[in-house]
Design a protein around this motif. Structure first.
Motif, PDB file in Angstrom:
ATOM      1  N   ILE A  67       0.836  -1.204   0.000  1.00  0.00           N
ATOM      2  CA  ILE A  67       0.000   0.000   0.000  1.00  0.00           C
ATOM      3  C   ILE A  67       0.875   1.260   0.000  1.00  0.00           C
ATOM      4  O   ILE A  67       0.587   2.234  -0.691  1.00  0.00           O
ATOM      5  N   LYS A  68       1.997   1.170   0.731  1.00  0.00           N
ATOM      6  CA  LYS A  68       2.935   2.305   0.770  1.00  0.00           C
ATOM      7  C   LYS A  68       3.587   2.503  -0.602  1.00  0.00           C
ATOM      8  O   LYS A  68       3.589   3.616  -1.146  1.00  0.00           O
ATOM      9  N   CYS A  69       4.069   1.395  -1.182  1.00  0.00           N
ATOM     10  CA  CYS A  69       4.770   1.496  -2.478  1.00  0.00           C
ATOM     11  C   CYS A  69       3.849   2.014  -3.576  1.00  0.00           C
ATOM     12  O   CYS A  69       4.285   2.664  -4.511  1.00  0.00           O
ATOM     13  N   ASN A  70       2.571   1.655  -3.480  1.00  0.00           N
ATOM     14  CA  ASN A  70       1.637   2.034  -4.552  1.00  0.00           C
ATOM     15  C   ASN A  70       0.827   3.279  -4.196  1.00  0.00           C
ATOM     16  O   ASN A  70      -0.113   3.624  -4.919  1.00  0.00           O
ATOM     17  N   ASN A  71       1.179   3.876  -3.066  1.00  0.00           N
ATOM     18  CA  ASN A  71       0.525   5.124  -2.685  1.00  0.00           C
ATOM     19  C   ASN A  71      -0.998   4.987  -2.617  1.00  0.00           C
ATOM     20  O   ASN A  71      -1.729   5.798  -3.176  1.00  0.00           O
ATOM     21  N   LEU A  72      -1.465   3.931  -1.965  1.00  0.00           N
ATOM     22  CA  LEU A  72      -2.907   3.655  -1.952  1.00  0.00           C
ATOM     23  C   LEU A  72      -3.518   4.069  -0.608  1.00  0.00           C
ATOM     24  O   LEU A  72      -2.813   4.175   0.397  1.00  0.00           O
TER      25      LEU A  72
END
Ligand code: UDP
Length: 422
Positions: A96-101
């Motif tokens: 979620i952090k890596c994909n900015n979700l």
């Protein structure tokens, strides 16, 4: 609205009917598909079990399955998955952090996912909706005397979820009452949402496609057929049908009957060979045909080939098989347990049986097998009954629950008592 669904121990796109995949997989995929068609963005997080799966699988617009690497792909049984809850939660956080979700809420399925959801709820400050699908205390209360019990550790985890989830979604009023009785759940936090059946896929068979289905499955055309569909485990009661079959042939060795048992082994203690052995011991091995689990598109033929579908479970939170069978116009003989009295309209679309005795089950099956007019009429009424249960309607109700949940004040914090699961 953006929803993080969690189905940690089994992928919604796994083949149901064996291993750890069953009604919950069908439920999660069906309801998520309908939510996506209403414009809700749904990501379903599950544990990766094969390297070829890829991290993100696009199912259709607004619906994705996210495979999180947590532990080795192979070699971990469901019972061992609690060891991977931290790795799985960490994998979700990282993704979620890596994909900015961001998500508006979490909907977890089964207690393993619930534990992950509980952690992320507090971390992200968004509501947790939890669906248990089955409950240890309820399974233990209804299991057959010689079936192994669910662990106390699982019950404690479910207690924590019952205390800490913002909304508990159950299938029936009966399940709501069980949750209150066994887990002291607060009824204000419980929402009842009846599951559905895919009535576009499971459609009534004409005489022609019943004949075609029987040819495809290698079943004689001019015989009566009783089918069992589901995972082969004690709790589902396949041996009840095998014993009832033996009883029917004991009463009338000339009876023109075939039984089809469709599904694979489930869990570590289940073994398909045991059911073959039981059929042989009882002298009905030539009357029973065992079929491997198959995708829903191929399961239609099994329901259509059958005159009756038997659901002899010891408990069912709903009983999707009963609903799917009725959608294809096949009456159901089911145990009067859990959600089955909602799924089956007694004496109208099938029969409900108290208990699991071979003689009782033989009586009920014979009643319908020997009365073509009554059975065929029940099949017609079964189609009308099943038409009242659609996944689209279930998703509409769930969306209302989600909308209410997003209004919950998330600023409060839980105390140590809830965390202890007492
Ligand atoms: N199922 C399937 N193929 C099979 C056997 C079963 O697709 O060979 C599906 C069936 O259509 C149903 C689900 O598995 O939707 C089983 O649902 P049920 O509620 O009976 O399952 P449980 O989770 O208790 O096994």
């Amino acid at each position: 609205m953006r929803v993080a669904m969690i189905s940690m121990h089994t992928s919604p796109i796994a083949q149901p009917g064996s291993g750890d995949a069953g009604g919950m997989n069908v439920y999660v995929l069906s309801i998520a598909t309908q939510l996506a068609r209403k414009g809700v963005d749904v990501d379903i997080f599950t544990r990766a079990t094969r390297p070829s799966q890829g991290e993100i699988v696009e199912i259709e617009p607004h619906l994705r399955v996210i495979n999180i690497v947590a532990g080795p792909y192979e070699g971990l049984s469901k019972e061992e998955l609690p060891t991977q809850l931290a790795a799985f939660s960490g994998g979700m956080v990282q993704f979620i952090k890596c994909n900015n979700l961001y998500y508006d809420l979490i909907h977890s399925h089964y207690w393993l996912s619930g534990q992950v959801g509980w952690l992320l709820r507090d971390l992200w400050g968004i509501p947790l909706i939890h669906t248990a699908h089955t409950l240890a205390a309820v399974k233990n209360a209804y299991r057959a005397a010689d079936d192994s019990p669910e662990s106390e550790a699982r019950r404690i985890c479910e207690q924590q979820l019952s205390d800490n989830a913002d909304v508990l979604v159950v299938n029936t009023e009966d399940e709501k009452n069980e949750l209150i009785a066994h887990y002291d759940a607060n009824d204000c936090h419980i929402s009842v949402i009846t599951p559905g059946a895919d009535t576009e896929l499971f459609t009534p068979g004409t005489d022609r496609n019943t004949e075609r289905s029987r040819r495809e499955l290698g079943i004689p055309l001019h015989t009566k057929v009783v089918a069992f569909v589901g995972r082969l485990q004690k709790f589902k009661g396949p041996e009840v049908l095998i014993r009832a079959t033996a009883e029917l042939f004991k009463r009338d060795p000339q009876r023109n009957l075939r039984v089809v048992i469709c599904g694979g082994a489930s869990g570590e203690t289940s073994n398909v060979q045991n059911y073959h052995d039981l059929a042989r011991e009882l002298g009905v091995e030539h009357r029973i045909r065992f079929l491997d689990a198959r995708p829903p598109q191929e399961l239609v033929a099994v329901y259509q080939a059958a005159d009756i579908v038997a659901v002899p479970s010891y408990n069912e939170s709903f009983g999707l098989v009963a609903m799917e069978a009725q959608a294809t116009g096949t009456p159901v003989v089911a145990a009067r347990v859990g959600g089955l009295p909602i799924a089956v309209d007694h004496d109208v679309t099938g029969l409900l049986i108290d208990g699991h005795g071979a003689s009782q089950w033989a009586d009920a099956l014979a009643q319908l097998l020997d009365d073509d007019e009554r059975r065929i009429h029940m099949g017609e009424q079964a189609v009308e009954h099943a038409a009242k249960f659609s996944w689209a309607a279930s998703a509409q109700e769930l969306l209302k629950v989600y909308e209410e949940a997003t209004k919950i004040d998330m600023s409060e914090c839980h105390g140590p008592r809830q965390a202890a699961g007492i």
